[in-house]
Scaffold this motif. Sequence first.
Motif, PDB file in Angstrom:
ATOM      1  N   ASN A  65       0.826  -1.200   0.000  1.00 43.38           N
ATOM      2  CA  ASN A  65       0.000   0.000   0.000  1.00 43.38           C
ATOM      3  C   ASN A  65       0.868   1.262   0.000  1.00 43.38           C
ATOM      4  O   ASN A  65       0.600   2.208  -0.761  1.00 43.38           O
ATOM      5  CB  ASN A  65      -0.910  -0.014   1.231  1.00 43.38           C
ATOM      6  CG  ASN A  65      -1.925   1.108   1.220  1.00 43.38           C
ATOM      7  OD1 ASN A  65      -2.812   1.142   0.382  1.00 43.38           O
ATOM      8  ND2 ASN A  65      -1.802   2.034   2.159  1.00 43.38           N
ATOM      9  N   THR A  66       1.908   1.275   0.829  1.00 43.13           N
ATOM     10  CA  THR A  66       2.791   2.443   0.894  1.00 43.13           C
ATOM     11  C   THR A  66       3.471   2.692  -0.447  1.00 43.13           C
ATOM     12  O   THR A  66       3.568   3.834  -0.902  1.00 43.13           O
ATOM     13  CB  THR A  66       3.847   2.251   1.998  1.00 43.13           C
ATOM     14  OG1 THR A  66       3.193   2.055   3.248  1.00 43.13           O
ATOM     15  CG2 THR A  66       4.754   3.471   2.086  1.00 43.13           C
ATOM     16  N   ASN A  67       3.956   1.623  -1.066  1.00 42.92           N
ATOM     17  CA  ASN A  67       4.629   1.773  -2.361  1.00 42.92           C
ATOM     18  C   ASN A  67       3.686   2.322  -3.427  1.00 42.92           C
ATOM     19  O   ASN A  67       4.044   3.218  -4.201  1.00 42.92           O
ATOM     20  CB  ASN A  67       5.173   0.414  -2.813  1.00 42.92           C
ATOM     21  CG  ASN A  67       6.677   0.317  -2.657  1.00 42.92           C
ATOM     22  OD1 ASN A  67       7.311   1.220  -2.129  1.00 42.92           O
ATOM     23  ND2 ASN A  67       7.252  -0.773  -3.106  1.00 42.92           N
ATOM     24  N   ALA A  82     -10.927  -1.943  -0.979  1.00 43.03           N
ATOM     25  CA  ALA A  82     -10.458  -3.304  -1.237  1.00 43.03           C
ATOM     26  C   ALA A  82      -9.343  -3.686  -0.268  1.00 43.03           C
ATOM     27  O   ALA A  82      -9.284  -4.823   0.220  1.00 43.03           O
ATOM     28  CB  ALA A  82      -9.971  -3.426  -2.675  1.00 43.03           C
ATOM     29  N   MET A  83      -8.441  -2.747   0.028  1.00 42.48           N
ATOM     30  CA  MET A  83      -7.369  -3.020   0.974  1.00 42.48           C
ATOM     31  C   MET A  83      -7.928  -3.304   2.358  1.00 42.48           C
ATOM     32  O   MET A  83      -7.486  -4.230   3.052  1.00 42.48           O
ATOM     33  CB  MET A  83      -6.417  -1.818   1.037  1.00 42.48           C
ATOM     34  CG  MET A  83      -5.610  -1.583  -0.220  1.00 42.48           C
ATOM     35  SD  MET A  83      -4.341  -2.842  -0.487  1.00 42.48           S
ATOM     36  CE  MET A  83      -3.227  -2.481   0.845  1.00 42.48           C
ATOM     37  N   LEU A  88      -9.357  -7.287   6.752  1.00 49.22           N
ATOM     38  CA  LEU A  88     -10.340  -7.874   7.663  1.00 49.22           C
ATOM     39  C   LEU A  88     -10.537  -9.365   7.376  1.00 49.22           C
ATOM     40  O   LEU A  88     -10.748 -10.165   8.296  1.00 49.22           O
ATOM     41  CB  LEU A  88     -11.670  -7.122   7.549  1.00 49.22           C
ATOM     42  CG  LEU A  88     -11.635  -5.659   8.028  1.00 49.22           C
ATOM     43  CD1 LEU A  88     -12.994  -5.001   7.835  1.00 49.22           C
ATOM     44  CD2 LEU A  88     -11.205  -5.572   9.490  1.00 49.22           C
ATOM     45  N   ALA A  89     -10.447  -9.736   6.109  1.00 53.77           N
ATOM     46  CA  ALA A  89     -10.577 -11.154   5.764  1.00 53.77           C
ATOM     47  C   ALA A  89      -9.422 -11.972   6.329  1.00 53.77           C
ATOM     48  O   ALA A  89      -9.578 -13.156   6.675  1.00 53.77           O
ATOM     49  CB  ALA A  89     -10.629 -11.304   4.243  1.00 53.77           C
ATOM     50  N   LEU A  90      -8.262 -11.343   6.449  1.00 54.85           N
ATOM     51  CA  LEU A  90      -7.084 -12.046   6.943  1.00 54.85           C
ATOM     52  C   LEU A  90      -7.060 -12.186   8.467  1.00 54.85           C
ATOM     53  O   LEU A  90      -6.329 -13.029   9.000  1.00 54.85           O
ATOM     54  CB  LEU A  90      -5.812 -11.323   6.486  1.00 54.85           C
ATOM     55  CG  LEU A  90      -5.536 -11.358   4.972  1.00 54.85           C
ATOM     56  CD1 LEU A  90      -4.413 -10.403   4.625  1.00 54.85           C
ATOM     57  CD2 LEU A  90      -5.200 -12.768   4.519  1.00 54.85           C
TER      58      LEU A  90
END
Length: 481
Positions: A65-67, A82-83, A88-90
């Motif tokens: 995300n940072t990149n 989406a992120m 949350l799924a993880l």
Amino acid sequence: MRRFFVKNLIFVIAVNLLVKPLWVFLIDRNVQNTVGHADYGTYQALLNLGLIFNIVLDFGLTYYNTNIISGTPGKLRTLFPAMLSARLALVAIYGLIVMIAALAIGYSGREMLLMTGILFIQSLNSLMLFLRSNVSALHKFKLDALLSVTDRLLMILLCSVLLFWPGIAEGFKIEWFVLAQIICYAVAVVLGMAVLKRMARVSFRLSLDVKEVTGIIRKSLPYASLVFLMAVHMRVDTILVERISGPDSKNYAGIYAAGYRLLDVGNMFGIMFAGMLLPMFGRMLSQQNDIQPIVRLSVNILLPVAFIASVAALFFGTDIMQLLYTDADAYGGKVFTWLMACFPAYCVMYIYSTLLTANGNLMLLNKVALAGVIINLSLNLWMIPHHHALGAAQVAFVTQSTLAVLYILFSGKELQLPKSIKLLLAHVGYVLMLCITGYAMTLLPIDWLYQLLLFGFCALVWIFVFRFVSVKSVKTLMDRS
């Protein structure tokens, strides 16, 4: 860009110096002194187990995300739902895997209850890091610094009551410490969400597009494997000490955790550097700007400070441990000395592995991290049963020093960084001068604490003598807007 980096860095360090040392020395240290080495050692081993599997919780999404956002800030609003959904799924997968691992290792009863609390802590902390990664990717480093200390500030306030309030402190136990962290992390996450929404107007809706969510997870897989491998060679030692050190293993784990605490303090500031460097390197590389000035500046700031801490531990390690802990001895001092010797290697990692990450050399970084895992596990399985916490500390030094050399060599090769024998000799000379100064201080007929303070003053003077930092450059930098 260099002035921007330094000015933001000064602010970030100042904010963290006000809060995080208070957390470490006022709260975390007193928790260990209150509950004892055995209970705290168990907590620390469980915490490190959770950190090793943090890869499942994060899956490299923070780095990814940072990149992405640092290179193309306009993608934040569209990418965020989406992120968030992917993270949350993880969480559920993370919890299941860690619980299975804890049971397989042999934890049960009260230990599993502590593990459950630690899962909540890690889940909330990971969510907070994700929120902050968006803030730092937009180069809002001062705001990110304030968010980074929110949880610690809240915990200082709450745990101070639990540890020192008459009538409450007498019953303090490690479970209270875990619960306090859950509460404070939850409040910090809510605050982080409010700040991000106000700053970037992101939507906290979840994405129902399974293809998009799984696509993001797939793209972040190289980051995920890197984070996992680095977590193993950095965190598995505490678990191994607690599991295979013999009948007194929990006590040895507590001794190791006590020695590691000051290294963690140093690493906090190294992590701050990395947190600022990753988006800056990412943007500078995408714009084909010269990164050498920032790399050199980071080396000249981080490494001398790390050398000061390491040499101070060499000459005053046992005294420092006995000052901080009620039952510290010479053995704990030796453990602390070896652990602090790792600090310069960690600083090298924060600079050069971050540079390679920003450059997209993830396969290379994964190979280096895998080498670190092999070295660390093989040596620890041999050393810990015989030398316990001290053996683990010595293995940590060997592992991290080896990796530091590899990071420097591969960074120079991949990014064509100019070789500077002069800079290398300056750092070697600085270390030698620190050792001479440290030894000279121990010969003075004054209390060791005054010897340490005088050593620190001389060490700072040597920084200017060796021209890692000059008075003129600092003044010029701060006078410009």
